[in-house]
Write an enzyme that holds these catalytic residues in place. Structure first.
Site, mmCIF file in Angstrom:
data_model
loop_
_atom_site.group_PDB
_atom_site.id
_atom_site.type_symbol
_atom_site.label_atom_id
_atom_site.label_comp_id
_atom_site.label_asym_id
_atom_site.label_seq_id
_atom_site.Cartn_x
_atom_site.Cartn_y
_atom_site.Cartn_z
ATOM 1 C CB CYS A 170 1.753 -3.568 -12.734
ATOM 2 S SG CYS A 170 1.609 -2.182 -12.513
ATOM 3 C CG HIS A 310 4.073 -7.235 -7.670
ATOM 4 N ND1 HIS A 310 4.179 -6.772 -8.992
ATOM 5 C CD2 HIS A 310 3.154 -5.894 -7.162
ATOM 6 C CE1 HIS A 310 3.699 -5.773 -9.394
ATOM 7 N NE2 HIS A 310 3.186 -5.286 -8.289
ATOM 8 C CD GLU A 321 4.152 -10.216 -3.529
ATOM 9 O OE1 GLU A 321 4.421 -11.008 -4.379
ATOM 10 O OE2 GLU A 321 4.890 -9.113 -3.386
ATOM 11 C CE LYS A 342 7.245 -4.505 -9.034
ATOM 12 N NZ LYS A 342 7.293 -5.955 -8.667
ATOM 13 C CG HIS A 347 5.970 -0.917 -9.972
ATOM 14 N ND1 HIS A 347 5.976 -1.309 -11.123
ATOM 15 C CD2 HIS A 347 4.928 -1.036 -9.263
ATOM 16 C CE1 HIS A 347 4.830 -2.166 -11.166
ATOM 17 N NE2 HIS A 347 4.295 -2.148 -10.183
ATOM 18 C CG PHE A 406 -3.334 -0.230 -11.232
ATOM 19 C CD1 PHE A 406 -3.159 -0.817 -9.888
ATOM 20 C CD2 PHE A 406 -2.651 1.093 -11.388
ATOM 21 C CE1 PHE A 406 -2.308 0.010 -8.968
ATOM 22 C CE2 PHE A 406 -2.130 1.873 -10.311
ATOM 23 C CZ PHE A 406 -1.819 1.430 -9.254
#
Length: 423
Positions: A170, A310, A321, A342, A347, A406
């Site tokens: 990502c 994010h 974050e 997002k 996403h 990930f």
């Protein structure tokens, strides 16, 4: 970043809620969410039945029947976005010197939709264990090779310089732009067509995210499903799309009188070596990436005007974050607006980092910060200014965008208005 300044002179976007740069910007600044019940297949048997789909007609956007037949949906996105970016830059494909033009495409899951569709055909929807390859499309090999995504963009733009795919989950979109900027700085290319693309909304992807319970189950209210930093959030929403950019040296851009949206001022990536999907709550590795990116840009915390989060909408990520931004920016973290798009476009895995950088460049262009949709009640552990619900006019000269992927990838990029980067 050391060496030559790197300018963004063209932007192209394919995203849920808005195909094309202007439509995308209008959608996210209006706070419109593009999430709906999945239409690509019957999602009835899945835990999560919603996604942010792009209303994309490849023929209407200039792709020929042959190109449509040959390309996976993700490749179609990238080519259409790249063509828009090149046109926006004021360069015609004939103006590009082929061997001095590079292509870098970020991607997380390859040609997922093409592969799954062709497997369904050749296996008779899974009923045949031994498959007959003759039922597959002639270009099925391209679906197995993610490099085909970069090749299609190179063919469309006439590029014959360094051509590559960056695949780091990502964070692929941020990492692709960081790598592309390096090509300009080291003189390996004069022009880089760079960005990322993914079209992952397929049964196999939805099943994988169902298995780890990462996606939202607000199936009855799709538009409200993705709620970054909200106390009632219950997971992310898958999306799809692409953003592509024209990068060139700032000196060359000024010499030809090009419009410069922003400069790529700093970039860094780190890995936490911790867990495939888990995150340490202190956000230490992301904070380190932020600090290095700001150091490269020669900008301090007080110089950052906006943080593009994010903001996936999972409790683990949002808290991680938030902690990272506090650690990297100190007290400035409480004053700088920070939002997550997002909440509106979903996403899109490897594509989202570039789509978010497009939002950052347009925020600088317009001095407007897009909102975090669906944020009504903040999580007490997420106590920063997340620009809830409504876009905000705000002087925006330097923007930090962060990504988490990930495998433990943590990336940060700083983009700044022309002239903001200190020599």
């Amino acid at each position: 970043m050391s060496g030559r300044g790197v300018a963004v002179t063209g932007i192209g976007v394919v995203a849920p809620g808005g195909v094309g740069r202007d439509a995308f910007w209008a959608a996210i600044t209006a706070g419109r969410t593009a999430t709906r019940r999945i239409t690509f297949f019957d999602p009835a048997g899945f835990r999560c039945q919603i996604a942010a789909e792009a209303d994309f007609d490849p023929a209407a956007h200039g792709l020929t029947p042959r190109e449509i037949r040959r390309m996976d949906r993700g490749a179609q996105f990238a080519v259409v976005a790249a063509r828009e970016a090149i046109a926006d830059s004021g360069l015609a494909t004939g103006d590009l010197v082929p061997e001095h033009t590079a292509v870098t495409v970020g991607n997380a899951v390859g040609c997922t939709m093409g592969l799954e569709h062709e497997y369904t055909v050749v296996s008779d929807s899974g009923r045949s264990w031994i498959v007959d390859h003759e039922y597959a499309v002639p270009h099925m090999y391209d679906y197995f090779a993610p490099s085909s995504l970069a090749r299609e963009v190179a063919w469309a733009s006439g590029a014959e310089g360094p051509t590559s795919v960056v695949s780091s989950g990502c964070t692929s979109g941020i990492d692709a732009l960081g790598y592309a900027a390096g090509l300009i700085q080291e003189g390996a290319a004069d022009i880089v067509i760079a960005g990322s693309t993914d079209a992952p909304i397929s049964p196999i992807t939805v099943a994988c995210f169902d298995a780890i319970k990462a996606t939202s189950v607000t199936n009855d209210r799709p538009a409200e499903a993705c709620r970054p930093f909200d106390a009632e959030r219950n997971g992310l929403v898958l999306g799809e799309g692409s953003a592509m950019f024209v990068l060139e040296s700032t000196v060359a851009a000024r010499r030809r009188g090009a419009h410069v949206y922003c400069e790529i001022a700093g970039y860094a990536t780190r890995a936490n070596g911790f867990h495939m999907t888990g995150l340490k709550p202190d956000g230490r590795e992301m904070a380190e990436a932020i600090r290095v990116a700001m150091d490269q840009a020669r900008l301090g915390p007080d110089d950052i005007d906006y943080v593009n989060a994010h903001g996936s909408g999972t409790k683990q990520n949002d808290r991680h974050e938030t902690a990272a931004v506090k650690a990297a920016l100190g007290n400035r973290a409480y004053d700088v607006p920070m939002s997550g798009i997002k909440s509106m476009v979903g996403h899109s895995l490897g594509a989202i980092g570039a789509i978010e950088i497009a939002a950052c460049a347009l925020a600088i262009e317009n001095d407007v910060v897009p909102p975090t949709a669906n944020l009504h009640t903040s999580d007490p552990e997420c106590d920063l200014d997340y620009v809830p619900l409504t876009a905000r006019e705000h002087r925006t000269d330097a923007v930090l965008s962060v990504g988490s992927g990930f495998g433990g990838f943590q990336s940060a990029i700083v983009v700044a208005a022309p002239g903001e980067v200190r020599a």
